[in-house]
Enzyme design. Structure first.
Site, mmCIF file in Angstrom:
data_model
loop_
_atom_site.group_PDB
_atom_site.id
_atom_site.type_symbol
_atom_site.label_atom_id
_atom_site.label_comp_id
_atom_site.label_asym_id
_atom_site.label_seq_id
_atom_site.Cartn_x
_atom_site.Cartn_y
_atom_site.Cartn_z
ATOM 1 N N ASP A 146 68.159 45.701 51.001
ATOM 2 C CA ASP A 146 67.705 44.988 52.197
ATOM 3 C C ASP A 146 66.206 45.229 52.399
ATOM 4 O OD1 ASP A 146 67.154 44.157 54.766
ATOM 5 O OD2 ASP A 146 68.983 44.980 55.637
ATOM 6 N N GLU A 179 54.935 36.000 43.758
ATOM 7 C CA GLU A 179 53.466 36.059 43.694
ATOM 8 C C GLU A 179 52.964 36.434 42.304
ATOM 9 O OE1 GLU A 179 51.711 38.696 46.578
ATOM 10 O OE2 GLU A 179 49.684 37.996 46.126
ATOM 11 N N LYS A 189 50.315 46.266 52.241
ATOM 12 C CA LYS A 189 50.931 45.018 51.746
ATOM 13 C C LYS A 189 50.975 45.058 50.226
ATOM 14 C CE LYS A 189 50.783 40.607 50.143
ATOM 15 N NZ LYS A 189 50.604 40.230 48.744
ATOM 16 N N HIS A 242 43.686 38.428 39.392
ATOM 17 C CA HIS A 242 44.679 37.661 40.137
ATOM 18 C C HIS A 242 44.618 36.187 39.725
ATOM 19 C CE1 HIS A 242 47.425 36.731 43.357
ATOM 20 N NE2 HIS A 242 46.584 35.829 43.832
HETATM 21 P P1 HMG Z 1 43.775 42.766 32.433
HETATM 22 O O1 HMG Z 1 43.067 44.034 32.159
HETATM 23 O O2 HMG Z 1 43.012 41.511 32.409
HETATM 24 O O3 HMG Z 1 45.021 42.647 31.497
HETATM 25 O O4 HMG Z 1 44.480 42.910 33.853
HETATM 26 P P2 HMG Z 1 45.095 42.684 29.911
HETATM 27 O O5 HMG Z 1 45.237 41.248 29.479
HETATM 28 O O6 HMG Z 1 44.001 43.506 29.339
HETATM 29 O O7 HMG Z 1 46.481 43.449 29.671
HETATM 30 C C1 HMG Z 1 46.620 44.819 30.001
HETATM 31 C C2 HMG Z 1 48.068 45.061 30.464
HETATM 32 O O8 HMG Z 1 48.245 44.452 31.765
HETATM 33 C C3 HMG Z 1 49.126 44.418 29.600
HETATM 34 O O9 HMG Z 1 49.452 45.232 28.498
HETATM 35 C C4 HMG Z 1 50.269 44.316 30.561
HETATM 36 O O10 HMG Z 1 50.873 45.558 30.777
HETATM 37 C C5 HMG Z 1 49.539 43.866 31.828
HETATM 38 P P3 HMG Z 1 50.227 44.575 27.205
HETATM 39 O O11 HMG Z 1 51.479 43.930 27.698
HETATM 40 O O12 HMG Z 1 49.255 43.571 26.652
HETATM 41 O O13 HMG Z 1 50.481 45.744 26.332
HETATM 42 N N1 HMG Z 1 49.414 42.388 31.818
HETATM 43 C C6 HMG Z 1 50.445 41.520 31.874
HETATM 44 N N2 HMG Z 1 51.776 41.705 31.960
HETATM 45 C C7 HMG Z 1 52.551 40.599 31.987
HETATM 46 N N3 HMG Z 1 52.049 39.331 31.952
HETATM 47 C C8 HMG Z 1 50.738 39.123 31.870
HETATM 48 C C9 HMG Z 1 49.880 40.231 31.827
HETATM 49 N N4 HMG Z 1 48.541 40.367 31.733
HETATM 50 C C10 HMG Z 1 48.290 41.681 31.729
HETATM 51 N N5 HMG Z 1 50.280 37.867 31.842
HETATM 52 C C11 HMG Z 1 45.748 42.331 35.760
HETATM 53 C C12 HMG Z 1 45.037 41.815 34.532
HETATM 54 C C13 HMG Z 1 46.194 41.150 36.601
HETATM 55 C C14 HMG Z 1 46.948 43.146 35.341
HETATM 56 C C15 HMG Z 1 44.748 43.264 36.528
HETATM 57 O O14 HMG Z 1 43.600 42.527 36.842
HETATM 58 C C16 HMG Z 1 45.333 43.807 37.812
HETATM 59 O O15 HMG Z 1 46.071 44.763 37.803
HETATM 60 N N6 HMG Z 1 44.965 43.219 38.943
HETATM 61 C C17 HMG Z 1 45.539 43.574 40.241
HETATM 62 C C18 HMG Z 1 46.443 42.452 40.654
HETATM 63 C C19 HMG Z 1 47.163 42.688 41.922
HETATM 64 O O16 HMG Z 1 47.065 43.688 42.579
HETATM 65 N N7 HMG Z 1 47.911 41.670 42.314
HETATM 66 C C20 HMG Z 1 48.694 41.676 43.505
HETATM 67 C C21 HMG Z 1 48.400 40.446 44.283
HETATM 68 S S1 HMG Z 1 46.919 40.640 45.203
HETATM 69 C C22 HMG Z 1 47.569 41.339 46.658
HETATM 70 O O17 HMG Z 1 48.429 40.763 47.237
HETATM 71 C C23 HMG Z 1 47.337 42.734 47.105
HETATM 72 C C24 HMG Z 1 45.990 43.226 47.534
HETATM 73 O O18 HMG Z 1 45.445 42.495 48.605
HETATM 74 C C25 HMG Z 1 46.277 44.631 47.976
HETATM 75 C C26 HMG Z 1 45.072 45.398 48.408
HETATM 76 O O19 HMG Z 1 44.135 44.783 48.952
HETATM 77 O O20 HMG Z 1 45.104 46.641 48.232
HETATM 78 C C27 HMG Z 1 45.051 43.181 46.403
#
Ligand code: HMG
Length: 438
Positions: A296, A85, A280, A393
């Site tokens: 596991d 994901e 989740k 996301h």
């Molecule tokens: P952002 O602020 O747009 O990121 O966040 P940024 O471009 O400013 O970068 C900040 C840092 O984020 C980076 O630092 C990395 O550590 C990381 P740097 O490396 O530049 O020093 N980062 C990345 N790392 C690797 N590859 C990348 C990348 N981009 C940023 N391409 C971010 C963007 C997606 C991190 C933020 O919006 C976030 O944390 N969102 C949450 C996403 C999430 O939870 N996803 C899980 C899937 S959704 C789900 O299934 C669960 C849910 O339903 C659970 C719930 O409801 O509680 C949400």
């Protein structure tokens, strides 16, 4: 068309593939090519994978990523994650970087006891069964010595065996409820071997017990198996900082953010529909590390969710509070993990993951996995209570949409540039590709 087959397991790998494509696919060459493109050219490595499971016909790749900057109890770690994901690894990395500047994660293993049960039926007097159990208890342990000897030398083994009366729930149903410490092994094989030995000793000794009637001597063993519910194998992970330091973004007021974050956690504590999604998100982090380290994940999932509903209602695994201006966010979860045995010594990428984590003990791995879960939940809640989840996301998901449309390298560069200043939605990306291709 008859699609059943007898003796499939005895066919060679290529015969299995032939049967599958001939029986289920109209374009047989294409189906075969799809399978074969994932075969490894290193025959030894391919054979290793073929032999992990049964009826293997190809390999199923999952991306193996890493999240750097995790400070855990003062030690820096880069955490391996295997997951399909998008945005999970980015979210974990972002949370790690955020907490790195605020003292990092603190963890503690609170207990390490695992459980196994021999389930059996007995229709005589409970008191007589109890007397028999007391007379045979030490024999159960002695007979299991050949299995437990090495584990005992390392400091683990059988902790206790209890007789449990479950006849109020099911007529005639009793258990030998045994507790174990399996140290660095997840312990499934060790526990199951001990339990099967207990059941054969128990059955044999029952036949010799003078206190039983002829009918009572016929104890009926139903099954002997470990439990994946491990409420006494618990790890705690925590982060904390002054509320005033809780924002690294000028647009987010730390007090308002802390309040909203705590409300979000409280909602997940009392509302099962939200709790399931909340948890989740935690499992996004946990499963990814559990998989990367060859453990596991089904056992972990089953145990964690049972723990989340231990008081009769499914609830959030994480908790948050503000006390004296300090924000604290924490989680206590059951995790039965191993760093020896199973895939850990076999799968080259699992060995790599373990080395990346500085060859942790099972306790240290429990701490790392819990931290990945807490970090993931922090990142998700931060997004949910500020920008909304879709912004970040979808930013990460952009590449998947581009790949769906076979975007060229040049198209990808242009579209990624475009979406630096536009919100990513599926429709907006499709439109951008269409405009570019006009
Ligand atoms: P952002 O602020 O747009 O990121 O966040 P940024 O471009 O400013 O970068 C900040 C840092 O984020 C980076 O630092 C990395 O550590 C990381 P740097 O490396 O530049 O020093 N980062 C990345 N790392 C690797 N590859 C990348 C990348 N981009 C940023 N391409 C971010 C963007 C997606 C991190 C933020 O919006 C976030 O944390 N969102 C949450 C996403 C999430 O939870 N996803 C899980 C899937 S959704 C789900 O299934 C669960 C849910 O339903 C659970 C719930 O409801 O509680 C949400």
């Amino acid at each position: 068309m008859n699609t059943s087959i007898s003796g499939f397991s005895k066919l060679s790998k290529s015969q299995k593939i032939d049967w599958i494509v001939e029986t289920h696919f109209s374009n047989q060459e294409e189906a075969k090519a799809t399978l074969k493109q994932y075969w490894n050219s290193d025959n030894k490595l391919q054979q290793l994978h073929d032999e992990f499971i049964e009826n293997t016909i190809t390999n199923y790749y999952l991306p193996f990523g890493v999240a750097p900057n995790f400070l855990i109890n003062g030690k820096m770690l880069t955490i391996p994650m295997a997951i399909e994901e998008s945005s999970v690894v980015a979210a974990a990395s972002k949370a790690a970087k955020f907490w790195l500047k605020r003292g990092g994660f603190k963890t503690e293993v609170l207990s390490t006891t695992k459980i196994g049960q021999v389930h059996f039926m007995f229709y005589g007097k409970t008191e007589t069964l109890q007397a028999f159990f007391q007379s045979v208890k030490s024999k159960l342990q002695t007979d299991a010595k050949p299995i437990t000897e090495n584990m005992e030398k390392r400091g683990g083994g059988i902790l206790d065996i209890e007789l449990r009366n479950k006849t109020e729930d099911l007529a005639g149903y009793y258990q030998l409820h045994a507790t174990f410490d399996t140290l660095d092994a997840m312990g499934a094989n060790f526990i199951n071997s001990c339990l099967e030995q207990f059941s054969s000793t128990f059955k044999r000794e029952a036949l010799l017990f003078d206190g039983f009637t002829a009918v009572e001597k016929q104890i009926e063993i139903v099954m002997s198996i470990l439990s994946n519910y491990v409420p006494n194998c618990i790890v705690r992970a925590e982060v904390s900082c002054p509320v005033s330091e809780l924002s690294d973004d000028k647009t987010i007021d730390p007090d308002a953010f802390a309040e909203k974050f705590i409300q979000a956690v409280k909602i997940a504590e009392i509302e099962p529909y939200r709790a399931v999604t909340h948890n989740k998100g935690i499992m996004n982090g946990i499963d990814a590390v559990v998989l990367a380290t060859g453990n596991d994940f089904r056992a972990v999932e089953a145990g964690v969710h049972a723990y989340a509903s231990r008081d009769g209602q499914y609830r959030s695994l994480t908790h948050a509070k503000i006390e004296n201006g300090i924000f604290t966010f924490w989680m206590e979860i059951p995790l039965a993990l191993g760093t020896v045995g199973g895939l850990t010594g076999l799968h080259p990428l699992v060995k790599f993951a373990m080395r990346l984590l500085h060859n942790p003990s099972a306790k240290e791995l429990m701490e790392i996995v819990a931290v990945a879960g807490l970090a993931q939940n922090f990142a998700a809640l931060r997004s949910l209570t500020t920008t909304g989840i879709q912004e970040g996301h979808m930013k990460m998901h952009l590449m998947n949409i581009l790949n769906q449309f076979d975007a060229s390298a040049e198209e990808k560069v242009q579209i990624i540039h475009h979406f630096k200043t536009h919100i990513v939605t599926h429709r907006a990306v499709v439109e951008a590709i269409e405009n570019l291709r006009k």
